[in-house]
Design an enzyme around this catalytic site. Sequence first.
Site, short mmCIF file in Angstrom:
data_model
loop_
_atom_site.label_atom_id
_atom_site.label_comp_id
_atom_site.label_asym_id
_atom_site.label_seq_id
_atom_site.Cartn_x
_atom_site.Cartn_y
_atom_site.Cartn_z
N CYS A 171 -10.35 -4.79 0.60
CA CYS A 171 -11.47 -3.84 0.67
C CYS A 171 -12.38 -4.03 -0.54
O CYS A 171 -12.05 -4.74 -1.49
CB CYS A 171 -10.94 -2.41 0.73
SG CYS A 171 -10.36 -1.78 -0.85
N CYS A 175 -4.24 0.61 -2.39
CA CYS A 175 -4.03 -0.65 -1.67
C CYS A 175 -2.97 -1.52 -2.35
O CYS A 175 -2.76 -1.44 -3.57
CB CYS A 175 -5.32 -1.44 -1.61
SG CYS A 175 -6.71 -0.57 -0.86
N ASN A 204 0.84 -1.19 0.00
CA ASN A 204 0.00 0.00 0.00
C ASN A 204 0.88 1.25 0.00
O ASN A 204 1.96 1.27 0.59
CB ASN A 204 -1.02 -0.01 1.15
CG ASN A 204 -0.46 -0.34 2.51
OD1 ASN A 204 0.62 -0.92 2.63
ND2 ASN A 204 -1.18 0.03 3.54
N CYS A 252 -10.86 -3.28 -4.01
CA CYS A 252 -9.94 -4.31 -4.50
C CYS A 252 -10.69 -5.57 -4.92
O CYS A 252 -10.32 -6.22 -5.90
CB CYS A 252 -8.89 -4.63 -3.44
SG CYS A 252 -7.69 -3.29 -3.24
N GLU A 267 -3.13 -4.66 -3.02
CA GLU A 267 -3.70 -5.59 -3.99
C GLU A 267 -3.78 -4.96 -5.38
O GLU A 267 -3.48 -5.59 -6.39
CB GLU A 267 -5.12 -6.02 -3.55
CG GLU A 267 -5.18 -6.74 -2.23
CD GLU A 267 -5.44 -5.81 -1.05
OE1 GLU A 267 -4.84 -4.72 -1.00
OE2 GLU A 267 -6.24 -6.20 -0.18
N GLU A 280 0.43 5.30 0.65
CA GLU A 280 -0.47 6.36 1.11
C GLU A 280 -0.01 7.72 0.61
O GLU A 280 1.08 7.87 0.06
CB GLU A 280 -0.52 6.32 2.65
CG GLU A 280 -1.14 5.03 3.15
CD GLU A 280 -1.26 4.94 4.65
OE1 GLU A 280 -1.97 4.04 5.11
OE2 GLU A 280 -0.63 5.76 5.36
ZN LIG Z 1 -8.19 -2.33 -1.24
#
Ligand SMILES: [Zn+2]
Length: 138
Positions: free
Chosen positions: A90, A59, A48, A93, A61, A50
């Site tokens: 999430c 993310c 990930n 994703c 993924e 940010e």
């Molecule tokens: Zn995600």
Amino acid sequence: MIEGSSRKEEDLIAVALEARKKAYVPYSHFPVGAALLAESGQVYTGCNVENASYGLSICAERVALFKAVAAGERQFEAIAVVTETMATPCGSCRQVLAEFGESELQIIVADPEGQMEIYTVGELLPASFTAQHLPPST
Ligand SMILES: [Zn+2]
């Protein structure tokens, strides 16, 4: 959820755990690592990333999947995702994985100690929105 584990799962988790070390998470302090196995046999990693503008964060993924697609991959077998709390992907994703993995793509969630649970995209995102729901192109 599928019980048991194999070498494939353990190998992918080890790669995801390594990718997790690269996570850029100065705000959440919640590093995530992912390792995506393409049908070609190639593995693509993600972490990930940010941003100070929180909504621009992405993310692990999706980083792994987009890297793989950019490399020419379209078919995938499994993705391992390692977090401290064995978090599942999430909703965003799940949708992006469903685009390429259809319902059978395995999602292996694990923690740094090697505990794991295995799902399919279909289990985590039943009745997903797919290209079949779009009107035919003219
Ligand atoms: Zn995600």
